[in-house]
Design a protein around this motif. Structure first.
Motif, PDB file in Angstrom:
ATOM      1  N   GLN A   1       0.824  -1.203   0.000  1.00 60.30           N
ATOM      2  CA  GLN A   1       0.000   0.000   0.000  1.00 60.30           C
ATOM      3  C   GLN A   1       0.863   1.259   0.000  1.00 60.30           C
ATOM      4  O   GLN A   1       0.537   2.252  -0.663  1.00 60.30           O
TER       5      GLN A   1
ATOM      6  N   ALA B   1       2.379   1.624  -3.376  1.00 56.98           N
ATOM      7  CA  ALA B   1       1.367   2.142  -4.297  1.00 56.98           C
ATOM      8  C   ALA B   1       1.260   3.662  -4.190  1.00 56.98           C
ATOM      9  O   ALA B   1       1.010   4.353  -5.189  1.00 56.98           O
ATOM     10  N   TRP B   2       1.466   4.197  -2.975  1.00 57.47           N
ATOM     11  CA  TRP B   2       1.452   5.651  -2.833  1.00 57.47           C
ATOM     12  C   TRP B   2       2.648   6.273  -3.556  1.00 57.47           C
ATOM     13  O   TRP B   2       2.509   7.316  -4.211  1.00 57.47           O
TER      14      TRP B   2
ATOM     15  N   GLU C   1       4.086   5.138  -6.166  1.00 54.05           N
ATOM     16  CA  GLU C   1       3.742   5.108  -7.595  1.00 54.05           C
ATOM     17  C   GLU C   1       2.712   6.187  -7.927  1.00 54.05           C
ATOM     18  O   GLU C   1       2.782   6.824  -8.979  1.00 54.05           O
ATOM     19  N   TRP C   2       1.758   6.402  -7.032  1.00 58.11           N
ATOM     20  CA  TRP C   2       0.761   7.458  -7.243  1.00 58.11           C
ATOM     21  C   TRP C   2       1.447   8.816  -7.362  1.00 58.11           C
ATOM     22  O   TRP C   2       1.097   9.626  -8.236  1.00 58.11           O
TER      23      TRP C   2
ATOM     24  N   HIS D   1       2.913   9.572 -10.805  1.00 63.82           N
ATOM     25  CA  HIS D   1       2.006   9.892 -11.907  1.00 63.82           C
ATOM     26  C   HIS D   1       1.070  11.051 -11.611  1.00 63.82           C
ATOM     27  O   HIS D   1       0.328  11.478 -12.508  1.00 63.82           O
ATOM     28  N   ASN D   2       1.101  11.566 -10.380  1.00 67.28           N
ATOM     29  CA  ASN D   2       0.152  12.611 -10.014  1.00 67.28           C
ATOM     30  C   ASN D   2       0.833  13.816  -9.387  1.00 67.28           C
ATOM     31  O   ASN D   2       1.124  14.788 -10.075  1.00 67.28           O
TER      32      ASN D   2
ATOM     33  N   GLU E   1      -6.325   9.207   2.869  1.00 67.51           N
ATOM     34  CA  GLU E   1      -5.472   8.271   2.132  1.00 67.51           C
ATOM     35  C   GLU E   1      -4.608   7.431   3.066  1.00 67.51           C
ATOM     36  O   GLU E   1      -4.297   6.273   2.778  1.00 67.51           O
TER      37      GLU E   1
ATOM     38  N   TYR F   1       9.205   3.047  -5.515  1.00 66.82           N
ATOM     39  CA  TYR F   1       8.763   2.824  -6.898  1.00 66.82           C
ATOM     40  C   TYR F   1       9.822   3.413  -7.813  1.00 66.82           C
ATOM     41  O   TYR F   1      10.365   4.486  -7.554  1.00 66.82           O
TER      42      TYR F   1
END
Length: 288
Positions: free
Chosen positions: A71, A74-75, A77-78, A81-82, A91, A148
């Motif tokens: 998890q 995943a943040w 990686e977020w 892209h953001n 979150e 990531y």
């Protein structure tokens, strides 16, 4: 950036945000190579360095919250892209276990994928007071570290916390595959001795989302096929590799011919295995 919270205090350091951004937004030089370390190895490297620094100041060793790593990764990686920012409470709360009463969060970005270990990012954290305070804080017991990497560089999140009654959940051999589609397959290859885990020497994680290097693929195939004899093939770039013996056994069995035809004097043990390369390895290994 660094953020911390306890049940009694909160604080935010805007100057620290500016300072860290100035350090972390590094432009990668043209032609840099792919990462020579997997995210799982990077995360374990961070934990080892964090615990070494905590030992120096007398703080208790942190335990990897292995069931929270995916998890947190995943943040990271977020962010790639953001937006490069901390999690909001909405979150973050689903990641922190019930009973959490103190937490801290560090984030960083390094603008090149070509890192051999985590030293640069860890040292960057330690040279910034807010981040160092999170790393060394005596009230923390657990760390969920998520990295990531892609062509843009490394994106890293460190989430520290303590929680009443929490311990990392491990269903089966590994702690980080409990929600994976491939958990049953992972358990089968672990039971067969084909995999030992991705974070030696603890080896309580499999890192199911990590890519596989050619060296790791050699180890998998050698264990799966029971290869034992080493031949006369000697690649020039695997000396000192953890997988040197496996690479030589795989070459002796004719499963690999090298990575730089027609010379084929190199194996490229740190290169990632593509699906095409995997097909070639399996076709030769299974005599298809």
């Amino acid at each position: 950036m660094a953020r911390s919270n306890t049940s009694m205090q909160r604080w935010w350091r805007p100057l620290l945000v500016v300072a860290l951004l100035a350090v972390t937004l590094v432009v990668a030089p043209a032609g840099t190579a792919a990462a020579a370390i997997t995210p799982g190895e990077f995360e374990q490297c961070l934990l080892d360095k964090i615990n070494a620094d905590r030992a120096d100041v007398g703080s208790q060793q942190l335990v990897m919250a292995a069931d929270r790593v995916d998890q947190v990764r995943a943040w990271s990686e977020w962010m790639r892209h953001n937006s490069f920012r901390h999690m909001t409470s909405v979150e973050r709360n689903p990641i922190l276990p019930t009973g959490t009463f103190t937490w801290g969060e560090n984030i960083a970005m390094w603008g090149s994928p070509n890192l051999s270990d985590c030293s640069q990012i860890h040292n960057m954290f330690m040279n910034s007071k807010g981040h160092r305070d999170n790393i060394l804080r005596s009230g923390f017991r657990y760390a969920a570290l998520g990295a990531y990497v892609d062509g843009s560089g490394w994106w890293v999140t460190e989430l520290f916390f303590d929680a009443s009654g929490y311990s990392p959940e491990c269903n089966g051999t590994f702690c980080d595959d409990d929600t994976s589609t491939f958990e049953a397959d992972i358990e089968r290859i672990a039971a067969a001795g084909i995999t030992r885990g991705c974070n030696p020497p603890t080896n309580d994680r499999f890192c199911p989302s990590d890519y596989v290097t050619r060296g790791q693929m050699a180890a998998f195939l050698v264990r799966a096929l029971g290869l034992s004899g080493a031949g006369s093939v000697d690649f020039v770039d695997d000396d000192g590799s953890t997988f040197e013996s496996d690479i030589e056994k795989m070459a002796a069995a004719g499963i690999t011919q090298g990575c730089n035809p027609p010379t084929n004097n190199r194996f490229c043990p740190d290169d990632r295995v593509t699906r095409g390369v995997m097909a070639a390895f399996l076709a030769r290994a299974l005599h298809l």
